[in-house]
Design a protein around this motif. Structure first.
Motif, short mmCIF file in Angstrom:
data_model
loop_
_atom_site.label_atom_id
_atom_site.label_comp_id
_atom_site.label_asym_id
_atom_site.label_seq_id
_atom_site.Cartn_x
_atom_site.Cartn_y
_atom_site.Cartn_z
N VAL A 344 43.27 16.32 5.03
CA VAL A 344 44.26 17.40 5.09
C VAL A 344 45.52 16.91 5.80
CG1 VAL A 344 44.71 19.76 5.84
CG2 VAL A 344 42.39 19.10 5.13
N PHE A 345 46.67 17.25 5.23
CA PHE A 345 47.98 16.84 5.76
C PHE A 345 48.73 18.11 6.16
CE2 PHE A 345 46.21 13.74 3.03
CZ PHE A 345 46.53 12.51 3.60
N ILE A 346 48.99 18.24 7.44
CA ILE A 346 49.43 19.50 8.01
C ILE A 346 50.94 19.51 8.26
CG2 ILE A 346 49.17 21.05 9.99
CD1 ILE A 346 46.32 19.99 10.31
N GLY A 347 51.64 20.41 7.59
CA GLY A 347 53.05 20.63 7.87
C GLY A 347 54.00 19.87 6.97
N HIS A 348 55.29 20.14 7.14
CA HIS A 348 56.33 19.61 6.27
C HIS A 348 56.54 18.11 6.43
CE1 HIS A 348 57.14 23.77 5.43
NE2 HIS A 348 57.54 24.02 6.66
N TYR A 349 56.12 17.55 7.53
CA TYR A 349 56.41 16.13 7.80
C TYR A 349 55.14 15.27 7.81
CZ TYR A 349 61.07 17.80 8.61
OH TYR A 349 62.30 18.38 8.42
N SER A 350 54.14 15.72 7.04
CA SER A 350 52.89 14.96 6.92
C SER A 350 52.63 14.66 5.45
CB SER A 350 51.72 15.75 7.51
OG SER A 350 51.96 16.09 8.86
N PRO A 351 53.42 13.76 4.84
CA PRO A 351 53.19 13.43 3.43
C PRO A 351 51.86 12.69 3.25
CG PRO A 351 54.81 11.94 4.36
CD PRO A 351 54.54 12.99 5.41
N GLU A 352 51.27 12.88 2.09
CA GLU A 352 49.99 12.22 1.80
C GLU A 352 50.10 10.70 1.87
OE1 GLU A 352 47.35 10.01 -0.63
OE2 GLU A 352 49.33 10.61 -1.37
N SER A 353 51.27 10.17 1.61
CA SER A 353 51.48 8.72 1.62
C SER A 353 51.12 8.08 2.96
CB SER A 353 52.94 8.39 1.29
OG SER A 353 53.34 8.97 0.08
N VAL A 354 51.33 8.80 4.06
CA VAL A 354 51.03 8.18 5.37
C VAL A 354 49.53 7.96 5.52
CG1 VAL A 354 53.11 9.09 6.48
CG2 VAL A 354 50.97 10.40 6.61
N GLY A 355 48.74 8.88 4.97
CA GLY A 355 47.29 8.67 5.02
C GLY A 355 46.85 7.56 4.09
N ASP A 356 47.57 7.38 2.99
CA ASP A 356 47.26 6.29 2.07
C ASP A 356 47.43 4.93 2.72
OD1 ASP A 356 46.35 7.55 -0.16
OD2 ASP A 356 48.18 7.35 -1.33
N TYR A 357 48.36 4.85 3.66
CA TYR A 357 48.72 3.53 4.18
C TYR A 357 48.51 3.32 5.68
CZ TYR A 357 50.90 2.68 -0.33
OH TYR A 357 51.11 2.50 -1.67
N ALA A 358 49.01 4.19 6.53
CA ALA A 358 49.19 3.69 7.89
C ALA A 358 48.97 4.66 9.03
CB ALA A 358 50.62 3.11 8.01
N SER A 359 48.65 5.95 8.78
CA SER A 359 48.48 6.85 9.92
C SER A 359 47.24 6.50 10.73
CB SER A 359 48.40 8.31 9.45
OG SER A 359 47.26 8.51 8.65
N GLY A 360 46.23 5.97 10.04
CA GLY A 360 44.98 5.58 10.71
C GLY A 360 43.76 6.15 10.04
N THR A 361 43.88 7.30 9.36
CA THR A 361 42.73 7.86 8.65
C THR A 361 42.43 7.03 7.41
OG1 THR A 361 44.13 9.35 7.36
CG2 THR A 361 43.27 10.19 9.45
N ASN A 362 41.25 7.24 6.84
CA ASN A 362 40.83 6.43 5.70
C ASN A 362 41.26 7.08 4.39
OD1 ASN A 362 39.04 4.78 3.82
ND2 ASN A 362 38.45 3.99 5.82
N HIS A 363 41.74 6.27 3.45
CA HIS A 363 42.19 6.83 2.18
C HIS A 363 41.12 6.76 1.08
CE1 HIS A 363 44.06 2.81 0.48
NE2 HIS A 363 42.79 2.90 0.20
N THR A 364 39.93 6.27 1.39
CA THR A 364 38.84 6.25 0.41
C THR A 364 38.10 7.57 0.53
OG1 THR A 364 38.68 3.86 0.77
CG2 THR A 364 36.93 4.90 -0.49
N LEU A 365 38.40 8.49 -0.42
CA LEU A 365 38.02 9.89 -0.27
C LEU A 365 37.32 10.41 -1.52
CD1 LEU A 365 41.46 11.02 1.17
CD2 LEU A 365 39.35 10.78 2.49
N PRO A 366 36.51 11.48 -1.38
CA PRO A 366 35.83 12.05 -2.54
C PRO A 366 36.79 12.79 -3.47
CG PRO A 366 35.43 13.38 -0.58
CD PRO A 366 36.17 12.16 -0.12
N THR A 367 36.65 12.56 -4.76
CA THR A 367 37.47 13.24 -5.77
C THR A 367 36.59 14.15 -6.61
OG1 THR A 367 37.13 11.48 -7.40
CG2 THR A 367 38.98 11.21 -5.89
N ASN A 368 37.21 14.80 -7.59
CA ASN A 368 36.46 15.57 -8.59
C ASN A 368 35.56 16.63 -7.96
OD1 ASN A 368 35.97 16.08 -11.30
ND2 ASN A 368 34.11 14.83 -11.32
N ALA A 369 36.07 17.27 -6.89
CA ALA A 369 35.39 18.35 -6.17
C ALA A 369 34.20 17.88 -5.34
CB ALA A 369 34.95 19.47 -7.11
N TYR A 370 33.97 16.57 -5.23
CA TYR A 370 32.88 16.08 -4.38
C TYR A 370 33.16 16.30 -2.90
CZ TYR A 370 30.30 13.94 -8.23
OH TYR A 370 29.56 13.74 -9.37
#
Length: 424
Positions: A344-370
Motif C-alpha cells: 500500500v502506498f499512502i498519500g499523494h507523494y508515495s508513487p508505486e515506483s518507489v516501492g518497485d525500486y528503492a524505498s526498502g519494501t519488497n516489490h515481489t508481490l501477489p497478483t491476480n487477487a492472491y
C-alpha cells in the motif's frame, strides 16, 4: 479506460476480473520443454536457448571476468542508485529475522521455533524487454539475510550472449556469484531438476512472462517450492476529490507499461477526478517510449465511480491489488481499512515506483487477487521454521496422563506407550 458509474454489487465480480488467457495449449508447450530439460540437461537448455533467445552458448555460467567487465562498464550514477536502493532494502529486511522466545507451556516443558535458511534457492530475473536488475536486490538481499547457503541466478542472454551489466553489478553487490545465462522455461527447468551445469534448488523465486509463470506452476507439482502464484503486474488507485489527476495518471501508466497483459484500476468517488485522469492519460501516454504496450494494457483496464468512500474501499478490498495507491488527503486513515493488498502506498507523494525500486519494501508481490491470502516476498520466504521442544523428567510426568488418554482414544497405543515407558 472504460468508465463504470455506480455499479450494483452484483456487477463487482466482472469489474474486478483480470484478463484471462487460454492456458491449456500454453501448459502443454511448457511441459514439453520442462520434460526435455529434465531428461537431457544442458543439451536441452542449449537447444531452447538457441531457439528462443537466438544465441548459441557452449557455456552458461557467467565468468568472473564478465562480472568485472560489467562493473567497469556501468554508469557511476546508476551504480550509486543501485547501492542506495540496496542499502534501503537491506535496512528494511534486516529486522525481519528475529529469534523466537522460548515458551514454557508447563513447568519442565519448553517449546520454541528457530528460523533456518533454505539451503538452495534459485532466482529468476527477466531480461527481455526490460532487464529487471532491481529484482535481484529484492530477492538476493533477503536470501543473504536468511542465511541461504547456495543462491543461483538465471537470466536470459541478449543476442551477443551477454547479460545486462546492471544485472551483473546488482548480483555481485548482493553476493551472488553463480550466475547463468539461461532464460524462460528452460531456466526454470534447469533450477528445478538440475543439469550438468546448473545445480538443482529447493525453491524458485522471481517474476516472468506467462511461460515462466506456467513453468513455475508445473515444477511446483513435482514437489519444488515457488515464491507465490504470480501473473501480470497490476495497480489499483483509490482516489477521492483531493487527488492530483496528473499524479494518478502517471501511477496508472507506470504499471500499464509493464506489459500488454497488465491491468490498472481507478476507483473514485469523484466523476470529475476520473474525467481529469483520463485527459491526463491521453496527454502522458503519447510521450512514453512504451506507449503501444501501455495502450493495450489500458484497454483491459477501467475506472469505477462509487457512491461513497466506504463502498470504494469495499471494492478495493475485493479486488485485492498487487499495488494499491491511496490518493487522498485522508490516505493514512483510509489505509487502516485495507485488508487485501500486496503493498500500500499512502498519500499523494508515495508513487508505486518507489516501492518497485528503492524505498526498502519488497516489490515481489501477489497478483491476480492472491493478496487475499498471500504475502509479498520477505526474509520469511527464504527460511523455514523448525519447532523444538525439551522436557525434563518432571515435565514429562506432568503431561503424561494427557498424552496417554488422547493417544488411547485415537487407538494409537504405541504413542501412549512411548510416554508410559518413560514414566513407569
Amino acid at each position: 479506460m472504460k468508465t463504470i458509474a455506480f455499479p450494483l454489487k452484483s456487477a463487482w465480480e466482472s469489474i474486478i476480473a483480470r484478463p484471462v488467457a487460454d492456458s491449456s495449449t500454453l501448459m502443454a508447450r511448457v511441459k514439453t520443454v520442462l520434460e526435455e530439460v529434465q531428461q537431457q540437461g544442458d543439451a536441452a537448455v542449449q537447444k531452447y536457448t538457441q531457439l528462443f533467445d537466438g544465441v548459441v552458448l557452449p557455456e552458461f555460467i557467467v565468468t568472473e571476468e564478465e562480472i568485472q567487465e560489467a562493473v567497469a562498464l556501468l554508469d557511476d550514477d546508476l551504480k550509486k542508485a543501485i547501492e542506495t536502493a540496496a542499502a534501503n532494502i537491506r535496512a528494511f529486511h534486516a529486522n525481519q529475522l528475529m529469534a523466537d522466545p522460548v515458551i514454557e507451556t508447563m513447568p519442565g516443558i519448553q517449546c520454541w521455533r528457530k528460523s533456518v535458511g533454505i539451503e538452495k534457492v534459485g532466482l529468476y530475473i527477466p531480461g527481455g524487454s526490460a532487464p529487471l536488475f532491481s529484482t535481484i536486490l529484492m530477492l538476493g538481499i533477503p536470501a543473504s539475510i536468511a542465511g541461504c547457503k547456495e543462491v543461483i541466478l538465471c537470466s536470459p542472454p541478449d543476442k551477443s550472449g551477454k547479460l545486462h551489466p546492471a544485472i551483473l553489478f546488482a548480483a555481485q553487490l548482493v553476493g551472488i556469484r553463480k550466475i547463468f545465462k539461461i532464460g524462460g522455461v528452460q531456466a526454470i527447468g534447469a533450477m528445478a531438476y538440475g543439469t550438468e551445469s546448473v545445480p538443482a534448488v529447493y525453491k524458485i523465486f522471481g517474476p516472468g512472462n506467462q511461460y515462466v509463470t506456467a513453468a513455475k506452476q508445473l515444477v511446483q507439482m513435482d514437489g519444488l517450492a515457488i515464491d507465490m502464484p504470480a501473473g501480470p503486474s497490476e495497480v489499483c488507485v483509490l482516489a477521492d476529490d483531493t487527488a492530483v489527476p496528473a499524479f494518478v495518471a502517471a501511477d496508472l501508466l507506470s504499471q500499464a507499461e509493464h506489459g500488454p497483459d497488465s491491468q490498472v484500476i481507478l476507483v473514485s468517488t469523484s466523476a470529475a477526478i476520473i474525467d481529469q485522469v483520463n485527459a491526463e492519460l491521453e496527454k502522458q501516454l503519447s510521450a512514453l517510449p512504451r506507449k503501444d504496450i501501455a495502450a493495450i494494457a489500458l484497454s483491459n483496464s477501467r475506472a469505477v465511480i462509487m457512491n461513497t468512500i466506504e463502498e470504494a474501499i469495499e471494492l478495493v478490498n475485493a479486488y485485492a491489488a498487487e499495488h494499491l495507491i491511496i490518493a487522498s488527503n485522508n490516505a493514512e486513515s483510509l489505509a487502516e481499512k485495507i485488508v487485501n493488498a500486496g503493498s500500500v502506498f499512502i498519500g499523494h507523494y508515495s508513487p508505486e515506483s518507489v516501492g518497485d525500486y528503492a524505498s526498502g519494501t519488497n516489490h515481489t508481490l501477489p497478483t491476480n487477487a492472491y493478496a487475499r491470502m498471500y504475502s509479498g516476498v520477505s526474509v520469511d520466504s527464504f527460511v523455514k521454521k523448525i519447532t523444538f521442544q525439551k522436557l525434563t523428567r518432571e515435565g514429562l510426568s506432568s503431561i503424561a496422563g494427557t498424552v496417554e488418554i488422547m493417544a488411547e482414544a485415537e487407538g494409537l497405543t504405541a504413542h501412549a506407550r512411548a510416554v508410559s515407558i518413560r514414566t513407569k
